[in-house]
Write a protein that holds these residues in place. Structure first.
Motif, mmCIF file in Angstrom:
data_model
loop_
_atom_site.group_PDB
_atom_site.id
_atom_site.type_symbol
_atom_site.label_atom_id
_atom_site.label_comp_id
_atom_site.label_asym_id
_atom_site.label_seq_id
_atom_site.Cartn_x
_atom_site.Cartn_y
_atom_site.Cartn_z
ATOM 1 N N ARG A 84 0.927 -1.051 0.101
ATOM 2 C CA ARG A 84 0.093 0.004 0.040
ATOM 3 C C ARG A 84 0.701 1.441 -0.144
ATOM 4 O O ARG A 84 1.996 1.237 0.867
ATOM 5 C CB ARG A 84 -0.879 0.110 1.367
ATOM 6 C CG ARG A 84 -1.804 1.265 1.204
ATOM 7 C CD ARG A 84 -2.736 0.986 2.696
ATOM 8 N NE ARG A 84 -2.021 1.308 3.710
ATOM 9 C CZ ARG A 84 -2.670 1.483 4.935
ATOM 10 N NH1 ARG A 84 -3.891 1.175 5.105
ATOM 11 N NH2 ARG A 84 -2.039 1.817 6.003
ATOM 12 N N GLN A 85 0.365 2.342 -0.793
ATOM 13 C CA GLN A 85 1.278 3.372 -0.647
ATOM 14 C C GLN A 85 0.132 4.619 -0.418
ATOM 15 O O GLN A 85 -0.603 4.927 -1.429
ATOM 16 C CB GLN A 85 2.135 3.624 -1.879
ATOM 17 C CG GLN A 85 2.865 4.819 -2.041
ATOM 18 C CD GLN A 85 3.831 5.093 -3.353
ATOM 19 O OE1 GLN A 85 3.307 4.417 -4.356
ATOM 20 N NE2 GLN A 85 4.849 5.754 -3.065
ATOM 21 N N LEU A 94 5.974 2.946 0.044
ATOM 22 C CA LEU A 94 5.452 1.759 -0.072
ATOM 23 C C LEU A 94 5.234 1.071 1.508
ATOM 24 O O LEU A 94 6.578 0.981 2.013
ATOM 25 C CB LEU A 94 5.918 0.892 -1.055
ATOM 26 C CG LEU A 94 5.601 1.112 -2.410
ATOM 27 C CD1 LEU A 94 6.441 2.347 -2.876
ATOM 28 C CD2 LEU A 94 5.898 0.031 -3.231
ATOM 29 N N THR A 95 4.423 0.272 1.950
ATOM 30 C CA THR A 95 4.190 -0.629 2.967
ATOM 31 C C THR A 95 3.766 -1.694 2.638
ATOM 32 O O THR A 95 2.819 -1.905 1.991
ATOM 33 C CB THR A 95 3.574 0.037 4.218
ATOM 34 O OG1 THR A 95 3.974 1.623 4.443
ATOM 35 C CG2 THR A 95 3.447 -0.780 5.054
ATOM 36 N N LEU A 96 4.504 -2.939 3.138
ATOM 37 C CA LEU A 96 3.746 -4.246 2.646
ATOM 38 C C LEU A 96 2.658 -4.275 3.490
ATOM 39 O O LEU A 96 2.748 -4.540 4.793
ATOM 40 C CB LEU A 96 4.852 -5.211 3.122
ATOM 41 C CG LEU A 96 4.848 -6.812 2.740
ATOM 42 C CD1 LEU A 96 4.585 -6.629 1.330
ATOM 43 C CD2 LEU A 96 5.821 -7.734 3.261
ATOM 44 N N ILE A 97 1.815 -5.071 2.728
ATOM 45 C CA ILE A 97 0.541 -5.671 3.390
ATOM 46 C C ILE A 97 0.620 -7.023 3.794
ATOM 47 O O ILE A 97 0.312 -7.316 4.824
ATOM 48 C CB ILE A 97 -0.656 -5.285 2.569
ATOM 49 C CG1 ILE A 97 -0.974 -3.845 2.182
ATOM 50 C CG2 ILE A 97 -2.133 -5.932 2.974
ATOM 51 C CD1 ILE A 97 -1.943 -3.645 1.155
ATOM 52 N N ALA A 98 0.957 -7.790 2.853
ATOM 53 C CA ALA A 98 0.994 -9.095 3.021
ATOM 54 C C ALA A 98 1.576 -9.936 1.971
ATOM 55 O O ALA A 98 1.974 -9.354 0.778
ATOM 56 C CB ALA A 98 -0.350 -9.827 3.061
ATOM 57 N N THR A 99 1.910 -11.070 2.425
ATOM 58 C CA THR A 99 2.567 -12.051 1.287
ATOM 59 C C THR A 99 1.616 -13.276 0.945
ATOM 60 O O THR A 99 1.115 -13.818 1.867
ATOM 61 C CB THR A 99 4.046 -12.825 1.862
ATOM 62 O OG1 THR A 99 4.869 -11.636 2.167
ATOM 63 C CG2 THR A 99 4.715 -13.293 0.816
ATOM 64 N N ALA A 100 1.698 -13.424 -0.329
ATOM 65 C CA ALA A 100 0.519 -14.414 -0.903
ATOM 66 C C ALA A 100 1.179 -15.572 -1.379
ATOM 67 O O ALA A 100 1.879 -15.435 -2.321
ATOM 68 C CB ALA A 100 -0.537 -14.023 -1.761
ATOM 69 N N ASN A 101 1.150 -16.672 -0.839
ATOM 70 C CA ASN A 101 1.612 -17.845 -1.446
ATOM 71 C C ASN A 101 0.442 -18.720 -1.798
ATOM 72 O O ASN A 101 -0.627 -19.005 -1.348
ATOM 73 C CB ASN A 101 2.510 -18.886 -0.362
ATOM 74 C CG ASN A 101 3.777 -18.183 0.192
ATOM 75 O OD1 ASN A 101 4.603 -17.632 -0.684
ATOM 76 N ND2 ASN A 101 3.840 -18.012 1.345
#
Lengths: 116, 111
Positions: free
Chosen positions: A36-37, A43-50
């Motif tokens: 998200r920016q 920028l800030t990381l919201i989540a990592t999707a595997n």
């Protein structure tokens, strides 16, 4: 390199509604990242999707607010739920690839969300 | 990941060299120095990276201090298309994901 397509590129939404953002990558990747920016910010990381497992969320972000799907190795969606004006931001999808022994990040063009 | 410090903004004239500094005094031995830039209305893009030695590619050069506590991104001849926010990021060599973006340096290029 990696070609990343995000849809929609922008949207204006009413508060209380939800928006689902799609991210398509041109080849298979293990992890996809959602950032998200906020206006004028970094920028800030919201989540990592595997693929095949639940997404891993960063501090300050929860699944109920930002549910993520990862049905296969080339596609992911991020939903911004029950939106408020504070959710107005650019949302970016990212993947990483090894390029000449370096892990390089590639980003989509982003989805510019305005909540009114 | 260790923190980096960059000036908020810099200005350059077109066709002149630009030196964008980055301080990273708490860098660890396995941290690589990465630079990304974000052009207006686009996602960030990779520029260059290095560990200890200076690096050159078609986009830029990276000069790394001998003690690795600072580095400088060098654009040899700035063009109007180089106007962007430049991010200096440290990342452990074996890691994936979670690029930690600081505020970066907003570069303006005057014709």
């Amino acid at each position: 390199s990696a070609v990343i397509s995000q849809k929609p590129s922008r949207d204006i939404c009413q508060r209380g509604t939800s928006l689902t953002i799609q991210c398509q990558v041109d080849s298979q990747v293990t992890m996809m990242f959602w950032y998200r920016q906020q206006p004028g910010q970094s920028l800030t990381l919201i989540a990592t999707a595997n693929q095949g497992s639940e997404a891993t969320y960063e501090s300050g972000f929860v699944i109920d607010k930002f549910p993520i799907s990862r049905p296969n190795l080339t596609f992911s969606t991020l939903t911004v739920s029950n939106m408020s004006p504070e959710d107005s931001s650019i949302y970016l999808c990212s993947v990483e690839r090894m390029v000449y022994s370096n892990t390089e990040a590639f980003f989509g063009q982003g989805t510019r969300l305005t909540v009114v | 990941d260790a923190k980096t410090t960059q000036p908020n903004s810099m200005e350059s004239n077109e066709e002149e060299p630009v030196h964008l500094p980055c301080n990273h005094s708490t860098i660890s031995g396995t941290d690589y120095i990465h630079w990304y830039r974000q052009l207006p209305s686009q996602g960030p893009e990779y520029v260059i990276h290095g560990l200890t030695s200076n690096v050159n590619n078609r986009m830029a050069s990276l000069a790394i201090a001998e003690d690795r506590k600072s580095s400088t991104l060098i654009l040899h001849r700035a063009t109007l298309r180089d106007a962007a926010v430049y991010y200096c990021i440290l990342r452990d060599g074996g890691s994936q994901g979670n690029l930690i973006f600081g505020k970066g340096t907003k570069l303006s290029v005057k014709p």
